[in-house]
Design a protein around this motif. Structure first.
Motif, PDB file in Angstrom:
ATOM      1  N   GLN A   1       0.839  -1.184   0.000  1.00 55.00           N
ATOM      2  CA  GLN A   1       0.000   0.000   0.000  1.00 55.00           C
ATOM      3  C   GLN A   1       0.883   1.246   0.000  1.00 55.00           C
ATOM      4  OE1 GLN A   1      -4.190   1.233   1.770  1.00 55.00           O
ATOM      5  NE2 GLN A   1      -2.843   0.516   3.376  1.00 55.00           N
TER       6      GLN A   1
ATOM      7  N   ARG B   1      -2.167  -1.270  -3.524  1.00 55.18           N
ATOM      8  CA  ARG B   1      -3.286  -0.349  -3.317  1.00 55.18           C
ATOM      9  C   ARG B   1      -2.788   1.069  -3.078  1.00 55.18           C
ATOM     10  NH1 ARG B   1      -6.476   1.033   1.612  1.00 55.18           N
ATOM     11  NH2 ARG B   1      -8.628   1.495   1.001  1.00 55.18           N
TER      12      ARG B   1
ATOM     13  N   TRP C   1      -6.085  -2.179   5.945  1.00 56.12           N
ATOM     14  CA  TRP C   1      -6.107  -2.911   4.676  1.00 56.12           C
ATOM     15  C   TRP C   1      -4.897  -3.823   4.657  1.00 56.12           C
ATOM     16  CZ3 TRP C   1      -2.755  -3.629   0.595  1.00 56.12           C
ATOM     17  CH2 TRP C   1      -3.303  -4.223  -0.543  1.00 56.12           C
ATOM     18  N   PRO C   2      -4.974  -5.034   4.092  1.00 56.30           N
ATOM     19  CA  PRO C   2      -6.154  -5.603   3.431  1.00 56.30           C
ATOM     20  C   PRO C   2      -7.033  -6.405   4.395  1.00 56.30           C
ATOM     21  CG  PRO C   2      -4.233  -6.953   2.958  1.00 56.30           C
ATOM     22  CD  PRO C   2      -3.753  -5.820   3.837  1.00 56.30           C
ATOM     23  N   GLU C   3      -8.303  -6.419   4.098  1.00 60.52           N
ATOM     24  CA  GLU C   3      -9.265  -7.180   4.892  1.00 60.52           C
ATOM     25  C   GLU C   3      -9.439  -8.562   4.298  1.00 60.52           C
ATOM     26  OE1 GLU C   3     -13.037  -5.331   6.719  1.00 60.52           O
ATOM     27  OE2 GLU C   3     -13.823  -6.466   5.025  1.00 60.52           O
TER      28      GLU C   3
ATOM     29  N   GLY D   1      -8.256  -8.604   9.377  1.00 59.96           N
ATOM     30  CA  GLY D   1      -7.206  -8.383   8.389  1.00 59.96           C
ATOM     31  C   GLY D   1      -6.601  -9.682   7.890  1.00 59.96           C
TER      32      GLY D   1
END
Length: 504
Positions: free
Chosen positions: A254, A281, A290-292, A300
């Motif tokens: 991310q 992302r 994030w991420p889920e 998570g």
């Protein structure tokens, strides 16, 4: 074939000659973006050549144009299925080169081509792997920094296009040269950019310490960098895995800055990471988790490896558009405390730890202050020790980074430690050489750190295995000099010998 060093030298010299007064941090977007588009064009032509069974002597560009006239959508779909993208003949990098040679080139061709690529991806690909790669935040052909008028901007882009014209990006990728060259350019631009360099690049020497420790001690099928920058940490870990393991690894990352987010995706793709093996992302790591895990809403995803070089002592970690984060956030609730507003170091650590699998390993680069600062940071450190998550911490030399001279530490964390396992403390702060203004770890310095960690060695003046009791007796203060006493390396003078004479 041209060597990696020759490619690096040529491209960096070219960058310096062409960019004029444009800031390095901005020029990199044009140079690396066009270099990546040349790769996409070369890959498209190579794929057509192979599927059409053309010989090496064929004029692949002309054959591609003829085939496209005859088969059109069918040909595009075939290439799309193989590569995950395609570039049409009118929009190839090679077509720009022809128009430049013929005197027919117009600057608008570049933007038209990049936009056409974006549209083709949007129409055929449900994923986000290539979307927005060439947005105006990356290549803005109206920017006066590129040239004060249209003619000057056009000339500068023509010169830049010519820099890559005779390089076959597919051959360079097959020889592991292209990814190295791209990574080298990122590092050079980082050095040239000064203060903000650390926003998108972790020096290779620091990446190596974390990557080798994780790759040598952990089975990795998934790896996550919540502050991914240019992706160098992810790629360095991948480099140290076997070919079979690398083929199956899924990379997650991310990045908040959009231009750097695009750089990350380009960097991974140029290092031959398949689109289906990367999930990157564009977002704020701290603002929302994030991420889920899609199979467990509200929880998570956990990874085999988590690596991170977050912004140091981030004052804005809890300042964003959404509501301020609270201790009830699942990432922090286990610790019962939030880091201070002015220092987000432990916030990033706790985020990464939340996403670490039970058998995984986490490596994070943080300023030394996390080892001994008090107040809520002291509370969080105490809980990290009580929960037995810290496996090792490694003090590195100061001046390793281009954007700060402060010394940093690498923390290695695990969730599967036994209560009797000691914490390994390494003081590697004195092992380096000076290169210009910066200190640099040599290969032997990195090897010493990694070997000491893997073998859990105690070396006088360098490393120590601290028991849980010893750390508690030190009030959970992890300041390295409390555990590793520096050796005075100066040879003691024989004062009596000087005064009285005799054998030396």
């Amino acid at each position: 074939m041209i060597t990696s060093e020759e490619v690096k030298r040529r491209l960096w010299d070219g960058a310096n000659n062409l960019r004029g007064t444009m800031d390095a941090s901005r020029y990199k977007d044009y140079m690396l973006g066009l270099m990546f588009y040349k790769f996409l064009s070369d890959k498209t032509l190579q794929t057509f050549k192979e599927t059409a069974g053309l010989s090496d002597n064929s004029n692949v560009l002309e054959e591609y144009r003829k085939a496209h006239e005859e088969y059109g959508d069918e040909l595009e779909m075939m290439i799309q299925q193989i590569l995950g993208y395609h570039v049409t003949p009118d929009h190839l990098y090679q077509t720009w080169e022809e128009d430049i040679e013929n005197g027919d080139f117009e600057l608008s061709e570049v933007m038209d081509s990049l936009n056409a690529f974006e549209r083709s991806i949007a129409a055929t690909d449900d994923s986000d792997d290539f979307k927005g790669l060439f947005s105006s935040s990356v290549i803005d052909l109206t920017n006066t920094a590129l040239g004060s008028d249209l003619n000057k901007r056009s000339k500068n882009i023509r010169d830049l296009i010519g820099l890559f014209a005779d390089l076959n990006m597919v051959d360079l990728q097959n020889g592991d040269v292209l990814g190295d060259a791209y990574e080298y350019l990122i590092s050079q631009f980082a050095s040239d950019s000064g203060k903000k360099a650390g926003e998108f690049y972790t020096p290779a020497q620091v990446s190596e310490v974390i990557a080798q420790i994780i790759a040598r001690t952990t089975e990795i099928k998934s790896i996550y960098d919540p502050t991914v920058g240019s992706g160098s940490l992810l790629l360095t870990v991948g480099k140290h895995l076997s070919k079979d393991a690398r083929r199956n690894v899924h990379y997650y990352g991310q990045e908040y800055i959009t231009a750097t987010f695009n750089l990350t995706r380009m960097n991974l793709l140029l290092h031959d990471v398949r689109p289906e093996n990367m999930t990157i992302r564009n977002g704020n790591t701290m603002a929302s988790d994030w991420p889920e895990d899609p199979s467990r809403p509200g929880e998570g995803i956990q990874f085999d490896a988590v690596v991170m070089n977050p912004p140091y002592s981030d004052k804005n970690w809890n300042k964003h558009e959404d509501k301020p984060l609270k201790v009830s956030d699942p990432r922090f609730s286990e610790f019962g405390a939030l880091p201070p507003e002015s220092k987000g170091d432990f916030a990033y650590l706790m985020h990464g730890l939340y996403h670490l699998g039970q058998q995984g390993t986490m490596g994070i680069v943080l300023p030394h202050g996390v080892l001994f600062r008090g107040d809520t940071e002291g509370e969080i450190r105490e809980r990290l020790i009580e929960k037995n998550y810290i496996d090792a911490f490694i003090g590195l030399p100061s001046n390793l980074f281009t954007n700060t001279g402060i010394p940093v530490a690498v923390l290695i964390l695990k969730k599967n430690r036994k209560l009797t396992d000691p914490v390994l403390i390494i003081d590697a702060s004195r092992d380096f050489i000076k290169v210009g203004k910066n200190n640099v770890l040599r290969e032997r310095d990195t090897a010493k750190i990694v070997d000491t960690y893997v073998n859990k060695q105690e070396l006088r003046g360098y490393s120590h295995l601290a028991s849980r009791k010893e750390i508690i007796d030190n009030d959970y203060n992890l300041n390295i000099p409390r555990y590793v006493e520096a050796i005075d390396e100066e040879i003691p003078e024989d004062v009596d010998g000087h005064l009285l004479g005799g054998d030396s």
